[in-house]
Design a protein around this motif. Structure first.
Motif, PDB file in Angstrom:
ATOM      1  N   GLY A  84     -12.605  21.521   8.593  1.00  0.00           N
ATOM      2  CA  GLY A  84     -13.656  20.668   8.485  1.00  0.00           C
ATOM      3  C   GLY A  84     -14.850  21.140   7.486  1.00  0.00           C
ATOM      4  O   GLY A  84     -16.069  20.891   7.437  1.00  0.00           O
ATOM      5  N   VAL A  85     -14.149  21.621   6.342  1.00  0.00           N
ATOM      6  CA  VAL A  85     -14.903  21.915   5.204  1.00  0.00           C
ATOM      7  C   VAL A  85     -14.259  21.381   3.887  1.00  0.00           C
ATOM      8  O   VAL A  85     -14.306  21.770   2.810  1.00  0.00           O
ATOM      9  N   SER A  86     -14.108  20.026   3.888  1.00  0.00           N
ATOM     10  CA  SER A  86     -13.321  19.420   2.578  1.00  0.00           C
ATOM     11  C   SER A  86     -14.191  19.243   1.313  1.00  0.00           C
ATOM     12  O   SER A  86     -13.641  19.317   0.435  1.00  0.00           O
ATOM     13  N   GLU A  87     -15.561  19.340   1.673  1.00  0.00           N
ATOM     14  CA  GLU A  87     -16.303  19.310   0.639  1.00  0.00           C
ATOM     15  C   GLU A  87     -16.414  20.719  -0.380  1.00  0.00           C
ATOM     16  O   GLU A  87     -16.896  20.842  -1.466  1.00  0.00           O
ATOM     17  N   ARG A  88     -15.796  21.968   0.263  1.00  0.00           N
ATOM     18  CA  ARG A  88     -15.626  22.950  -0.603  1.00  0.00           C
ATOM     19  C   ARG A  88     -14.284  23.209  -1.406  1.00  0.00           C
ATOM     20  O   ARG A  88     -14.311  24.092  -2.313  1.00  0.00           O
ATOM     21  N   ALA A  89     -13.399  22.072  -1.049  1.00  0.00           N
ATOM     22  CA  ALA A  89     -12.067  22.199  -1.860  1.00  0.00           C
ATOM     23  C   ALA A  89     -12.022  21.942  -3.454  1.00  0.00           C
ATOM     24  O   ALA A  89     -11.627  22.661  -4.134  1.00  0.00           O
ATOM     25  N   GLU A  90     -12.960  20.845  -3.630  1.00  0.00           N
ATOM     26  CA  GLU A  90     -12.796  20.423  -5.050  1.00  0.00           C
ATOM     27  C   GLU A  90     -13.621  21.447  -6.178  1.00  0.00           C
ATOM     28  O   GLU A  90     -13.038  21.595  -7.090  1.00  0.00           O
ATOM     29  N   PRO A  91     -14.772  21.938  -5.661  1.00  0.00           N
ATOM     30  CA  PRO A  91     -15.369  23.132  -6.246  1.00  0.00           C
ATOM     31  C   PRO A  91     -14.370  24.134  -6.766  1.00  0.00           C
ATOM     32  O   PRO A  91     -14.383  24.792  -7.874  1.00  0.00           O
ATOM     33  N   ALA A  92     -13.687  24.685  -5.582  1.00  0.00           N
ATOM     34  CA  ALA A  92     -12.643  25.658  -5.741  1.00  0.00           C
ATOM     35  C   ALA A  92     -11.594  25.213  -6.633  1.00  0.00           C
ATOM     36  O   ALA A  92     -11.353  26.173  -7.655  1.00  0.00           O
ATOM     37  N   ILE A  93     -10.984  24.039  -6.639  1.00  0.00           N
ATOM     38  CA  ILE A  93     -10.058  23.714  -7.574  1.00  0.00           C
ATOM     39  C   ILE A  93     -10.549  23.416  -9.014  1.00  0.00           C
ATOM     40  O   ILE A  93      -9.895  23.982  -9.972  1.00  0.00           O
TER      41      ILE A  93
END
Length: 319
Positions: A183-192
């Motif tokens: 439930g934290v999809s918003e954190r994936a793109e910054p990490a990528i």
């Protein structure tokens, strides 16, 4: 967090509605293999005030919106990247956690695997009272056992994602999969984005030093030797796709088993060797060093053999 590589250059491099519930209170179980166009890709198929239903390889599972007590039988690396501390993580049979994550995972309870079987301790998991279990097991019996304890979601292995993408997008897609479940999809793109930036920096440092030279990654696993290929999730993908390094002729798309005599004729300019913790690995490495032809290997003669002791950041796949 990012993938770390030691190349002798001290480089840090930083992958519908639910109408019935069967025997388990958590899962609508699939009967037999799932025929699904997403090939195991995760999908939220329903949501309400109490949670979400996630479709995955082994069924459709109801999980909390924000799970708090996560048992990560796999994907601890991705959880740390997403700033989520698991309540428990899988370890080897001795209770030893992944070497490069050991300090970061200190608060997490150890869930040991059975020696020789690589099955988790169901009793230890049940005692934890998790609200989510993450695994990549493809075995239905194991999944059924886990799902009887707590909501269990099967996330694709990197190898399965690689079969679809064949490049670093596989690494990113799996991080997105885990973020979706948590439930934290918003954190994936910054990490990528952070990983991609570090990857470019590392290429700029390593590229000029290794221009035109070949590098190979070899692992002693018990009494066997394995040369990893260009598309292998263990090391090869990071070296050849991520860092854009050159592979010697013997390195194929996928890994191959080698005998020591063939390794001794290897002409790679740089050789990375890891010996894992399986019984016999250290002995296999010692026998290789003692072989009368070892000193005639090109990388040995030029001083470009790098033996990695903390090996799991090469073997395990995460971002």
């Amino acid at each position: 967090m990012v993938i770390r590589f030691l190349l002798g250059l001290q480089v840090l491099v930083t992958m519908v509605a639910i109408t019935a519930l069967f025997w388990s209170p958590f899962v609508h179980a699939a009967k037999g293999p799932i025929s699904h166009p997403t090939k195991g890709r995760l999908e939220v198929v329903a949501s309400d005030s109490e949670g979400r239903w996630i479709r995955h390889r082994s069924g459709v599972t109801r999980i909390p919106h924000k799970p708090q007590r996560i048992c990560a039988l796999n994907f601890a690396d991705e959880l740390i990247t997403l700033d989520v501390m698991p309540a428990a993580v899988s370890t080897d049979w001795r209770g030893v956690k992944t070497d490069y994550l050991r300090e970061r995972l200190a608060p997490a309870t150890a869930i040991p695997h059975s020696l020789g079987q690589w099955l988790p301790s169901y009793e230890a998991i049940a005692a934890l009272k998790p609200d989510l279990i993450l695994t990549w097991t493809g075995d239905q019996h194991t999944f059924d056992q886990l799902a009887s304890i707590a909501p269990t979601v099967v996330v694709r292995t990197l190898g399965e994602v690689l079969a679809e993408n064949g490049d670093l997008e596989a690494l990113y897609d799996r991080l997105r999969d885990v973020a979706l479940v948590l439930g934290v999809s918003e954190r994936a793109e910054p990490a990528i984005a952070e990983f991609r930036t570090e990857l470019v920096r590392t290429r700029e440092r390593v590229g000029p030093a290794l221009a035109g030279q070949t590098i190979a990654f070899v692992r002693a696993r018990g009494r066997q030797w394995r040369l990893y290929g260009k598309r292998d999730e263990c090391g090869g993908q990071a070296l050849y796709d991520g860092l854009d390094l050159k592979a010697p002729a013997l390195v194929a798309e996928h890994g191959i088993e080698l005998d020591p005599e063939r390794l001794i004729t290897f002409d790679a300019d740089h050789l990375v060797i890891v010996a894992d913790t399986l019984l016999g690995s250290d002995e296999a490495l010692a026998r290789l060093r003692a072989h009368p032809l070892w000193r005639r290997v090109h990388a040995v003669r030029t001083g470009n053999v790098f033996e990695v002791t903390h090996f799991q950041h090469w073997i395990l796949s995460g971002l």
